[in-house]
Design an enzyme around this catalytic site. Structure first.
Site, PDB file in Angstrom:
ATOM      1  N   GLY A 117       0.761  -1.110   0.096  1.00  0.00           N
ATOM      2  CA  GLY A 117       0.155  -0.141   0.359  1.00  0.00           C
ATOM      3  C   GLY A 117       0.904   1.564  -0.213  1.00  0.00           C
ATOM      4  N   THR A 118       0.941   1.799  -0.938  1.00  0.00           N
ATOM      5  CA  THR A 118       1.936   3.365  -1.285  1.00  0.00           C
ATOM      6  C   THR A 118       1.883   3.056  -3.323  1.00  0.00           C
ATOM      7  OG1 THR A 118       3.923   3.495  -1.034  1.00  0.00           O
ATOM      8  CG2 THR A 118       4.264   1.352  -1.711  1.00  0.00           C
ATOM      9  N   THR A 119       2.210   4.624  -2.737  1.00  0.00           N
ATOM     10  CA  THR A 119       3.150   4.960  -4.077  1.00  0.00           C
ATOM     11  C   THR A 119       4.248   5.429  -4.441  1.00  0.00           C
ATOM     12  OG1 THR A 119       0.948   5.645  -4.479  1.00  0.00           O
ATOM     13  CG2 THR A 119       2.220   6.550  -6.587  1.00  0.00           C
TER      14      THR A 119
END
Lengths: 272, 249
Positions: free
Chosen positions: A56-58
């Protein structure tokens, strides 16, 4: 049928029973006891599924005329709980190479630091810096040797070496890709949308940084697992430099300022 | 002193490792080998002892490739050389696999020297009885390099060097006559150096030339004969020139 003898291919197992203390644990993958279950394949699958949602990240990185831009958000989530808004997802491997973090935070941090050690040792032994190709290959080889054991790493290695700017995507499945533009994480589809439509090779550093910032911002806007602060780094011929760190909440109002309405003005007038 | 050459891992009271020194003796008995580094060419030459009539001389190659851009010649125990060369070849490919880059000459020399040193510090094994001359071009900068290793595991870079039989005379010759050369001049210098200790003739020496573009090229006997003939002419001309002024005085 006789098994093919590959012992000659192992660089450090020269004399049997003569372990090379200097390099043990550093270049060869340490041995691992297989877990005591009846269904090893099923156990493997389960462990992979457990860690899977955690990317869960960008993060994103791209090569352009002036070098490489690397940008990332800073949110860490455990399921629906936001555990931190201030995680450093861009890891400084050495003064001219950066790595991004997506997936298991501990895995990324540890293996990036380990890569930093290896790069430094390479420099000392060979009297020249390691190339981005070499560094990414070292990391990919290690991750491949742990394949199926539950590591979760989706990283980009960006740097500037003798051949110019370099960008590689490396993941814990053992994949390694060379490319010009990458985005990794749950927010990457949104980031790709902004990045791909706004990308030009000949941008200035400011334009490129702004593109990266906007791409991450839009990803944090739509993806619940991304947020916090957008960090933007630039890697040039003299190494990397951190350009900015902006809170996405503030960025939102900078991009989309609120139009003052009649009710607002009346409320302000009555309170003042 | 005789007590200290059985178990090789021990030092003698006056600080010698006798097995290593005996290995150097074995090297001194081996074929002469010479290496010369030019600005764009590097040459290796090895003395070829007279081949028996029935032997297929092509199967006894003394100058070998370690990779496309690295070559090696050695003096000493040829069987030991085979083992070392195989390990070095594997290491060249392994390096390409792990860092996607060809090895530098210095890296592979360090590897071979490290291997030779390992065998001077372990129980039950003897040192490799050979010294190597390693040549090659740096894959990026294109700079030519010539390195030498010996049974003790030390290595260093050279502009020109010799090993094996009569290496001292060859080295003396090189020290007197070395200058920066390129192309054919480098080849001539290497052959002239080798001819100091070897009977002249294409069938007594093996020469290989490495350039950045074409890699390693083994010279044919006919080519070597032609160059040897040139050298002989030049020598004769120089002798004549020396003698001529004397006649006048």
């Amino acid at each position: 049928m006789m098994k093919i003898d590959f012992s000659g291919l192992e660089p450090n197992s020269l004399l049997r029973g003569n372990p090379n203390e200097l390099l043990s644990g550093l270049s060869t993958a340490p041995e691992f006891q297989i877990p005591n279950t009846n269904d090893f394949d099923g156990f493997q699958k389960e462990s992979v599924q457990m860690v899977k949602p955690a990317k869960g990240t960008t993060t994103l990185a791209f090569i352009f005329k002036e070098g490489v831009i690397v940008a990332a958000d800073s949110r860490a989530s455990m399921g629906g709980y936001i555990s931190s808004q201030s995680v450093k997802k861009i890891i400084e491997i050495n003064p001219y190479m950066l790595g991004t973090m997506a997936g298991g935070a501990a895995d990324c941090q540890f293996w990036h630091r380990n890569l930093g050690i290896k790069c430094r040792l390479h420099e000392l032994a060979n009297k020249r810096r390691i190339s981005v190709t070499g560094a990414s290959k070292l990391l990919a080889n290690i991750l491949y040797s742990y394949r199926g054991m539950g590591l979760s790493v989706g990283t980009m290695i960006a740097g500037w070496d003798e051949k110019g700017p370099g960008l590689y995507y490396v993941d814990s499945e053992g994949g390694r890709l060379n490319g010009n533009r990458f985005s990794v994480g749950s927010g990457s589809p949104y980031a790709y949308g902004v990045l791909d439509s706004g990308y030009r090779f000949d941008m200035s550093v400011e334009e490129a940084a702004e593109l990266a910032r906007r791409a991450i911002y839009h990803a944090t806007f739509r993806d619940g697992a991304s947020g916090g602060v957008v960090s933007v780094y630039h890697v040039g011929p003299d190494g990397w430099k951190k350009l900015s760190g902006d809170d996405v909440g503030e960025l939102h109002y900078a991009y989309y300022p609120v139009e003052p309405t009649v009710e607002h003005e009346m409320a302000e007038a009555s309170s003042s | 002193m005789a007590r200290y050459d059985r178990a090789i891992t021990v030092f003698s009271p006056d600080g010698h490792l006798f097995q290593v020194e005996y290995a150097l003796e074995a090297v001194r008995k081996g074929n002469a080998a010479v290496g010369v580094r030019g600005t764009d060419t590097i040459v290796l030459g090895v003395e070829k002892k007279s081949t028996p009539k029935l032997q297929d001389s092509r199967s006894v190659r003394k100058i070998v490739n370690l990779d496309d851009h690295i070559a090696l010649a050695c003096a000493g125990l040829k069987a030991d050389a085979r083992v070392l060369i195989n390990r070095a070849r594997i290491e060249c490919q392994s390096h390409r696999l792990t860092v996607e880059d060809p090895v530098t000459v210095e890296y592979i020399t360090r590897y071979i020297a490290g291997l030779q040193q390992k065998y001077t510090q372990s129980g039950g094994v003897r040192p490799f009885g050979l010294s190597t001359l390693i040549i090659g071009f740096d894959p990026y900068t294109g700079v030519p390099a010539l390195y030498q290793t010996d049974p003790s595991g030390t290595f260093s870079a050279w502009k020109a060097n010799a090993t094996g039989r009569n290496s001292n005379s060859i080295r003396e010759f090189l020290e007197k006559n070395y200058k920066e050369t390129a192309g054919q001049e480098t080849v001539k210098l290497a052959i002239r150096a080798l001819l100091e200790v070897v009977e002249s003739g294409g069938k007594n020496i093996e020469v290989a030339v490495m350039t950045k573009k074409d890699g390693l090229r083994q010279l044919e006997e006919a080519e070597i004969d032609a160059i040897v003939a040139e050298i002989e002419e030049e020598k004769a001309a120089a002798e004549a020139a020396k003698k001529a002024p004397q006649k006048e005085t």
